[in-house]
Write a protein that holds these residues in place. Structure first.
Motif, mmCIF file in Angstrom:
data_model
loop_
_atom_site.group_PDB
_atom_site.id
_atom_site.type_symbol
_atom_site.label_atom_id
_atom_site.label_comp_id
_atom_site.label_asym_id
_atom_site.label_seq_id
_atom_site.Cartn_x
_atom_site.Cartn_y
_atom_site.Cartn_z
ATOM 1 N N LYS A 1 38.791 31.694 51.452
ATOM 2 C CA LYS A 1 37.464 32.458 51.286
ATOM 3 C C LYS A 1 36.845 31.810 50.017
ATOM 4 C CE LYS A 1 37.884 35.623 54.447
ATOM 5 N NZ LYS A 1 37.625 35.467 55.887
ATOM 6 N N VAL A 2 35.463 31.929 49.702
ATOM 7 C CA VAL A 2 34.730 31.226 48.744
ATOM 8 C C VAL A 2 35.494 32.124 47.366
ATOM 9 C CG1 VAL A 2 32.436 31.280 47.516
ATOM 10 C CG2 VAL A 2 32.545 30.862 49.946
ATOM 11 N N ALA A 3 35.541 33.431 47.366
ATOM 12 C CA ALA A 3 36.149 34.113 46.404
ATOM 13 C C ALA A 3 37.524 33.566 46.018
ATOM 14 C CB ALA A 3 36.266 35.539 46.568
ATOM 15 N N GLY A 4 38.332 32.835 46.942
ATOM 16 C CA GLY A 4 39.568 32.445 46.342
ATOM 17 C C GLY A 4 39.745 31.012 45.891
ATOM 18 N N VAL A 5 38.484 30.393 45.625
ATOM 19 C CA VAL A 5 38.495 28.983 45.123
ATOM 20 C C VAL A 5 37.981 29.020 43.681
ATOM 21 C CG1 VAL A 5 37.697 26.550 45.810
ATOM 22 C CG2 VAL A 5 38.247 27.983 47.411
ATOM 23 N N ALA A 6 38.597 28.214 42.942
ATOM 24 C CA ALA A 6 38.164 28.018 41.697
ATOM 25 C C ALA A 6 37.747 26.710 41.489
ATOM 26 C CB ALA A 6 39.130 28.480 40.580
ATOM 27 N N CYS A 7 36.846 26.241 40.585
ATOM 28 C CA CYS A 7 36.445 24.625 40.399
ATOM 29 C C CYS A 7 36.251 24.581 38.955
ATOM 30 C CB CYS A 7 34.913 24.760 41.038
ATOM 31 S SG CYS A 7 34.749 25.111 42.659
ATOM 32 N N LEU A 8 36.074 23.295 38.452
ATOM 33 C CA LEU A 8 35.954 22.989 37.037
ATOM 34 C C LEU A 8 34.646 22.471 36.967
ATOM 35 C CD1 LEU A 8 39.338 21.411 36.113
ATOM 36 C CD2 LEU A 8 38.570 23.596 35.473
ATOM 37 N N ALA B 1 32.363 10.464 29.738
ATOM 38 C CA ALA B 1 31.897 12.082 29.780
ATOM 39 C C ALA B 1 31.032 12.192 28.843
ATOM 40 C CB ALA B 1 33.258 12.851 29.630
ATOM 41 N N SER B 2 29.926 12.439 29.208
ATOM 42 C CA SER B 2 28.691 12.554 28.042
ATOM 43 C C SER B 2 29.021 13.906 27.513
ATOM 44 C CB SER B 2 27.181 12.487 28.485
ATOM 45 O OG SER B 2 27.093 12.977 29.767
ATOM 46 N N PRO B 3 28.879 15.063 28.509
ATOM 47 C CA PRO B 3 29.374 16.324 28.003
ATOM 48 C C PRO B 3 30.828 16.361 27.707
ATOM 49 C CG PRO B 3 28.095 16.628 29.711
ATOM 50 C CD PRO B 3 28.241 15.229 29.634
ATOM 51 N N ALA B 4 31.416 17.433 27.052
ATOM 52 C CA ALA B 4 32.767 17.062 26.080
ATOM 53 C C ALA B 4 33.818 17.499 27.164
ATOM 54 C CB ALA B 4 32.579 17.835 25.083
ATOM 55 N N SER B 5 34.106 18.493 27.716
ATOM 56 C CA SER B 5 35.297 19.012 28.180
ATOM 57 C C SER B 5 35.200 19.927 29.405
ATOM 58 C CB SER B 5 36.001 19.874 27.194
ATOM 59 O OG SER B 5 35.232 21.070 26.883
ATOM 60 N N ALA B 6 36.069 20.532 30.174
ATOM 61 C CA ALA B 6 35.876 21.087 31.276
ATOM 62 C C ALA B 6 36.121 22.672 31.152
ATOM 63 C CB ALA B 6 37.057 20.763 32.450
ATOM 64 N N GLN B 7 35.299 23.500 32.105
ATOM 65 C CA GLN B 7 35.571 24.741 31.982
ATOM 66 C C GLN B 7 35.664 25.367 33.492
ATOM 67 O OE1 GLN B 7 31.745 25.900 30.096
ATOM 68 N NE2 GLN B 7 31.166 26.615 32.001
ATOM 69 N N GLY B 8 36.206 26.461 33.626
ATOM 70 C CA GLY B 8 36.351 27.133 35.162
ATOM 71 C C GLY B 8 35.102 27.598 35.497
ATOM 72 N N VAL B 9 34.601 27.470 36.692
ATOM 73 C CA VAL B 9 33.638 28.175 37.666
ATOM 74 C C VAL B 9 34.166 28.553 38.771
ATOM 75 C CG1 VAL B 9 31.742 27.017 36.196
ATOM 76 C CG2 VAL B 9 32.599 26.089 38.236
ATOM 77 N N SER B 10 33.393 29.554 39.336
ATOM 78 C CA SER B 10 33.712 29.960 40.648
ATOM 79 C C SER B 10 33.214 28.900 41.776
ATOM 80 C CB SER B 10 33.007 31.250 40.944
ATOM 81 O OG SER B 10 31.842 31.451 41.125
ATOM 82 N N LEU B 11 33.560 28.770 43.016
ATOM 83 C CA LEU B 11 32.979 28.017 44.131
ATOM 84 C C LEU B 11 31.747 28.655 44.332
ATOM 85 C CD1 LEU B 11 33.061 25.923 46.166
ATOM 86 C CD2 LEU B 11 34.258 27.411 47.655
ATOM 87 N N GLN B 12 31.498 30.105 44.129
ATOM 88 C CA GLN B 12 30.419 30.632 44.362
ATOM 89 C C GLN B 12 29.141 30.238 43.498
ATOM 90 O OE1 GLN B 12 29.442 32.946 47.007
ATOM 91 N NE2 GLN B 12 27.335 32.409 46.345
ATOM 92 N N ASP B 13 29.571 29.915 42.333
ATOM 93 C CA ASP B 13 28.619 29.547 41.255
ATOM 94 C C ASP B 13 28.247 28.041 41.824
ATOM 95 O OD1 ASP B 13 28.560 31.486 39.719
ATOM 96 O OD2 ASP B 13 30.093 30.771 38.481
#
Length: 138
Positions: free
Chosen positions: A58-65, A21-33
C-alpha cells in the motif's frame, strides 16, 4: 582488493556522490508526498501503482528519501526535493527532476547551474519540479 584500497575506493565514491549533490543530504518522505509531486506524470504514477500491486503493498507502507537543501539555502534550508529514492518491496525507484526556484514574490530566479548561486541561495523561497526522469532497479 586489499583493505587500504577498499577504503580509498569508498572514500572516492563518497566524495563523488557529495560533489554531485547540490542540495546537501537526505530526509525521509512518504510515497504519498512523492505521488503528489509527480501527479502530472501519469506514466510514472501508473508504474508506481503497478509495482505496488505486484509487490502487494500500500502507498502508506512505503517510505522514500528526498534530497534536502543544505544550510547554504538561507530560506530553503531543510526543504526536500528530487532526486527521490523509494524502495517498493524488492524494487528501487529513483526519480530525478529539473528544479526551478522562485523568490517570495513569485519571480522566477532560475535553476542551479544556470543562475548565480548567491541569488538562489539568498532569495529562493520555493521551487517547482518538472521534467521528471525515473529509473527502476529490480
Amino acid at each position: 582488493m586489499g583493505p587500504k584500497r577498499r577504503r580509498g575506493s569508498m572514500a572516492l565514491l563518497a566524495a563523488l556522490a557529495a560533489s554531485h549533490a547540490s542540495p546537501a543530504s537526505a530526509q525521509g518522505v512518504s510515497l504519498q508526498d512523492v505521488l503528489e509531486v509527480v501527479r502530472d506524470e501519469p506514466e510514472l504514477v501508473r508504474q508506481i501503482d503497478v509495482e505496488l500491486r505486484r509487490q502487494d503493498l500500500k502507498v502508506a507502507g512505503v517510505a522514500c528519501l528526498a534530497t534536502r537543501h543544505g544550510s547554504e539555502w538561507h530560506l530553503l534550508n531543510g526543504a526536500g526535493g528530487a532526486p527521490y529514492t523509494c524502495r517498493i518491496g524488492s524494487s528501487l525507484l529513483r526519480i530525478e527532476a529539473q528544479r526551478t526556484y522562485f523568490d517570495g514574490n513569485g519571480r522566477r530566479l532560475g535553476q542551479v547551474g544556470m543562475a548565480p548561486e548567491p541569488l538562489l541561495f539568498n532569495r529562493a523561497r520555493y521551487f517547482r519540479e518538472g521534467n521528471f526522469r525515473w529509473s527502476w532497479s529490480h
